[in-house]
Design a protein around this motif. Structure first.
Motif, PDB file in Angstrom:
ATOM      1  N   ASN A  45     -62.819 -51.351  -6.447  1.00  0.00           N
ATOM      2  CA  ASN A  45     -63.880 -51.780  -5.536  1.00  0.00           C
ATOM      3  C   ASN A  45     -65.110 -50.909  -5.756  1.00  0.00           C
ATOM      4  N   THR A  46     -66.209 -51.533  -6.044  1.00  0.00           N
ATOM      5  CA  THR A  46     -67.433 -50.784  -6.387  1.00  0.00           C
ATOM      6  C   THR A  46     -67.984 -49.991  -5.203  1.00  0.00           C
ATOM      7  N   LYS A  47     -67.571 -50.306  -3.998  1.00  0.00           N
ATOM      8  CA  LYS A  47     -68.080 -49.594  -2.821  1.00  0.00           C
ATOM      9  C   LYS A  47     -67.298 -48.317  -2.518  1.00  0.00           C
ATOM     10  N   SER A  48     -66.227 -48.080  -3.267  1.00  0.00           N
ATOM     11  CA  SER A  48     -65.286 -47.019  -2.907  1.00  0.00           C
ATOM     12  C   SER A  48     -65.938 -45.662  -2.729  1.00  0.00           C
ATOM     13  N   TRP A  49     -66.710 -45.231  -3.696  1.00  0.00           N
ATOM     14  CA  TRP A  49     -67.218 -43.860  -3.660  1.00  0.00           C
ATOM     15  C   TRP A  49     -68.465 -43.729  -2.810  1.00  0.00           C
ATOM     16  N   ASP A  50     -69.285 -44.766  -2.754  1.00  0.00           N
ATOM     17  CA  ASP A  50     -70.463 -44.721  -1.873  1.00  0.00           C
ATOM     18  C   ASP A  50     -70.034 -44.655  -0.414  1.00  0.00           C
ATOM     19  N   LEU A  51     -69.019 -45.468  -0.069  1.00  0.00           N
ATOM     20  CA  LEU A  51     -68.533 -45.452   1.308  1.00  0.00           C
ATOM     21  C   LEU A  51     -67.863 -44.125   1.630  1.00  0.00           C
ATOM     22  N   GLN A  52     -67.125 -43.584   0.668  1.00  0.00           N
ATOM     23  CA  GLN A  52     -66.472 -42.290   0.888  1.00  0.00           C
ATOM     24  C   GLN A  52     -67.512 -41.199   1.125  1.00  0.00           C
ATOM     25  N   LYS A  53     -68.585 -41.240   0.369  1.00  0.00           N
ATOM     26  CA  LYS A  53     -69.651 -40.241   0.530  1.00  0.00           C
ATOM     27  C   LYS A  53     -70.320 -40.380   1.885  1.00  0.00           C
ATOM     28  N   LYS A  54     -70.568 -41.604   2.293  1.00  0.00           N
ATOM     29  CA  LYS A  54     -71.228 -41.846   3.576  1.00  0.00           C
ATOM     30  C   LYS A  54     -70.380 -41.320   4.733  1.00  0.00           C
ATOM     31  N   ILE A  55     -69.078 -41.627   4.713  1.00  0.00           N
ATOM     32  CA  ILE A  55     -68.203 -41.176   5.791  1.00  0.00           C
ATOM     33  C   ILE A  55     -68.082 -39.660   5.780  1.00  0.00           C
ATOM     34  N   SER A  56     -68.023 -39.083   4.583  1.00  0.00           N
ATOM     35  CA  SER A  56     -67.932 -37.630   4.464  1.00  0.00           C
ATOM     36  C   SER A  56     -69.188 -36.955   5.021  1.00  0.00           C
ATOM     37  N   LEU A  57     -70.362 -37.515   4.711  1.00  0.00           N
ATOM     38  CA  LEU A  57     -71.623 -36.942   5.194  1.00  0.00           C
ATOM     39  C   LEU A  57     -71.803 -37.140   6.690  1.00  0.00           C
TER      40      LEU A  57
END
Length: 632
Positions: A276-288
């Motif tokens: 899923n192309t959203k995997s790492w962007d979403l992970q970064k957003k939640i982490s931030l």
């Protein structure tokens, strides 16, 4: 009757056994005990002991990881799916530990067939560590990927894999919420590295223990719904994102289904183009966003623990237990010393913390808990500290923008803070509305009394609730026997009644006065000896905490005043003390109504008798339903 046909291997063989399913491990227990009785003191070589021990370890890994995820005061800002875990999901996942039993039985069978191979395993073998890792990466990971992908096909998904995806909010125990066929496949995935390592001659007990526990831990990690991986790891080490998945990565598979099939390594999703192309962007957003404030609740119920054992009735202690009405259980006894130590720590240091939440009509409702126990409220030297905690909670709610905060039973004690009056007077500019909810409590009790009742015996008669109940009943033409030694307080209440109704209020000073009255409303705790004065057939309504003992078999006892929340409540997964599912104490419900109605006044201090019917009608209008305590 129409019989539904289930797919082969979709149900567990012991599905109808209930808690007796654990007896399937009885032969292993018997084998260990027999060995001990025969004088075999070498548990390290007893394969039955190892299977039982590692099964217990696995159970605790899943249970405590789940408990940690449900500690909302620690994890609320890191949650991926913002929904609450409801009763339906808890029920679906009730038998999540089936896989532990099943894999223990499979291991028993394997060792029974090949006992020699296991008996000669060393405690440690360095080559085995590398061997099991290689086999896992090259065999188990791709095998799981393709099996998992196959389960998402049109033919297998509905009968076998949809049950797993029916859990709206991933939890560690969701990993074990599978069908029998799925678990057969997982056994192959986890068993091949162990078997291969042993066949290569480099197996060891430590490697097997380590592999199974790490395997379970990583499954818990992915299903946790709590993002704890810092995003900077993937920015500094880009290849690492293909070696270890994250809770966010798995949550996308859980919600969107046809991506992110991997076991632990996203590498295989990347190789076969299902990442899923959203995997790492979403992970970064939640982490931030982890350090930022989450959505502000519209309503807060400020609760407290009743006693030490009831404090274990929390979603972050035993999730399944908290989803049922509280009652003292024998299995709680071993937890008591730990709970006692926690109580001492909370008394010394802890602040109010978030325990649970639910959504109603698009509004977020939270339960905060004051770190104090029931008996502490009756210690004279503790009152100042308790009021300080309550005041801090009110000011925190005001700062956050909470609209209504409702006080639980002892948090609004008249002797403690005048039913919340102390805080409203001290902070006249509060934007948050402070509510004791007693108006709805009075309404629930009054509407539970039969219309044809002509006489009521009332204890706690000069309390806030007792006064309001007495005044309301006397207006209704009911003769109220008010138990009080204070003639002055009785007369003050009597003067509040309309002139033509004052004769309906009668002061009594002894329980003997109620020997012919079959309707008791108990607002002050009474002993079994005092209950003896009630005639047979008496019904005890009550608004006293803790509830009185059900001593008389020839009488009936009502529960504390309560209401059932509307059917459209979402994310509710724990019961409020002794209340059933979806049922809350009337003071809690009173705060809910205050919030839904958008009333702008504080509800503190003495009750406005004229508002009892207003609040009752508002509660019924919003879908709250009374829970009758009368005998049918």
């Amino acid at each position: 009757m129409i019989m539904t046909k289930t797919a082969p291997l979709s149900t567990w063989p012991w599905e109808n056994l209930g808690v007796f399913k654990y007896m399937l491990l009885g032969p292993l227990v018997g084998k260990v005990m027999h060995s001990r009785l025969q004088g075999d003191d070498h548990l390290a070589s007893n394969w039955c002991f190892h299977i039982l021990f590692i099964s217990a370890l696995r159970f605790h890994v899943f249970m405590w990881y789940t408990n940690t995820c449900n500690m909302l005061f620690l994890t609320r800002n890191r949650r991926i799916c913002k929904k609450g875990v409801d009763f339906d999901q808890i029920d679906k996942e009730w038998n999540w530990d089936n896989f532990v039993i099943f894999q223990a039985l499979i291991a028993s069978l394997a060792i029974y067939l090949f006992p020699y191979g296991y008996a000669n395993l060393p405690v440690w073998e360095t080559k085995g560590l590398f061997a099991i890792m290689v086999i896992h990466v090259l065999v188990s990971e791709p095998m799981y990927y393709w099996v998992h992908r196959l389960l998402h096909g049109n033919y297998l998904y509905t009968p076998y894999h949809s049950f797993h995806h029916a859990s709206a909010v991933p939890q560690p125990v969701t990993a074990g919420s599978t069908t029998f066929l799925e678990e057969l496949l997982v056994v192959t995935v986890i068993g091949l590295p162990i078997l291969g390592c042993c066949l290569l001659g480099c197996g060891s007990k430590t490697v097997i223990y380590g592999y199974i526990i790490v395997f379970d831990f990583l499954r818990c990690f992915g299903h946790s719904n709590v993002e704890i991986m810092p995003h900077w790891i993937f920015e500094k080490f880009p290849l690492f994102k293909y070696l270890l998945y994250t809770p966010t990565y798995y949550s996308l598979h859980h919600s969107e289904k046809h991506t992110n099939y991997c076991l632990f390594m996203p590498l295989y999703d990347a190789l076969w183009n299902t990442l899923n192309t959203k995997s790492w962007d979403l992970q970064k957003k939640i982490s931030l966003d982890a350090g930022k404030s989450t959505r502000v609740p519209d309503f807060v119920f400020l609760a407290h623990a009743v006693d030490i054992t009831s404090s274990l009735h929390s979603p972050f202690v035993i999730r399944s237990f908290s989803s049922m009405a509280y009652s003292a259980k024998l299995f709680l006894l071993p937890f008591w010393p730990f709970a006692f130590v926690v109580m001492l720590v909370m008394w010394a240091r802890a602040k109010t913390f978030l325990m649970s939440f639910y959504n109603l009509r698009g509004r977020l409702h939270q339960t905060w808990v004051v770190p104090r126990f029931g008996f502490q409220y009756f210690l004279p030297f503790a009152s100042e500290g308790i009021n300080k905690h309550i005041e801090e909670a009110i000011l925190r709610a005001d700062k956050l923008g909470v609209k209504v905060i409702s006080l639980a039973a002892l948090n609004k004690n008249e002797a403690l803070n005048g039913g919340g009056t102390l805080f409203v007077k001290k902070h006249p500019n509060l934007k948050v509305r402070v509510v004791h909810g007693n108006t709805l409590t009075a309404a629930v009790i009054l509407n539970d009394i039969h219309k044809d009742v002509k006489e009521v015996f009332l204890t706690g008669a000069t309390s806030k609730l007792g006064r309001a109940i007495a005044l309301y009943l006397c207006r209704r033409g009911v003769r109220v026997l008010m138990l009080t030694l204070s003639t002055e307080r009785f007369q003050n209440i009597q003067q509040e009644a309309p002139a033509d109704c004052q004769k309906n209020l009668v002061q009594v000073t002894k329980y003997q006065a109620a020997r012919n009255c079959k309707t008791w409303v108990v607002g002050k705790w009474i002993t079994p000896g005092q209950q003896r004065w009630a005639p047979p057939g008496t019904h005890f309504h009550q608004f006293v905490v803790p509830p009185i003992l059900a001593f008389r078999r020839d009488c009936t006892y009502g529960e504390l005043a309560a209401m059932k929340l509307p059917d459209d409540v979402e994310g509710l997964g724990s019961c409020e003390y002794t209340m059933g599912r979806g049922i809350v104490h009337a003071c809690h419900a009173g705060g809910v109504v205050h919030s839904l109605e958008g009333w702008s006044h504080h509800e503190v201090g003495a009750l406005d008798v004229d508002r009892i019917d207003v609040v009752w009608k508002a509660a019924i209008k919003h879908g709250l339903r009374p829970v009758s305590s009368r005998p049918k």
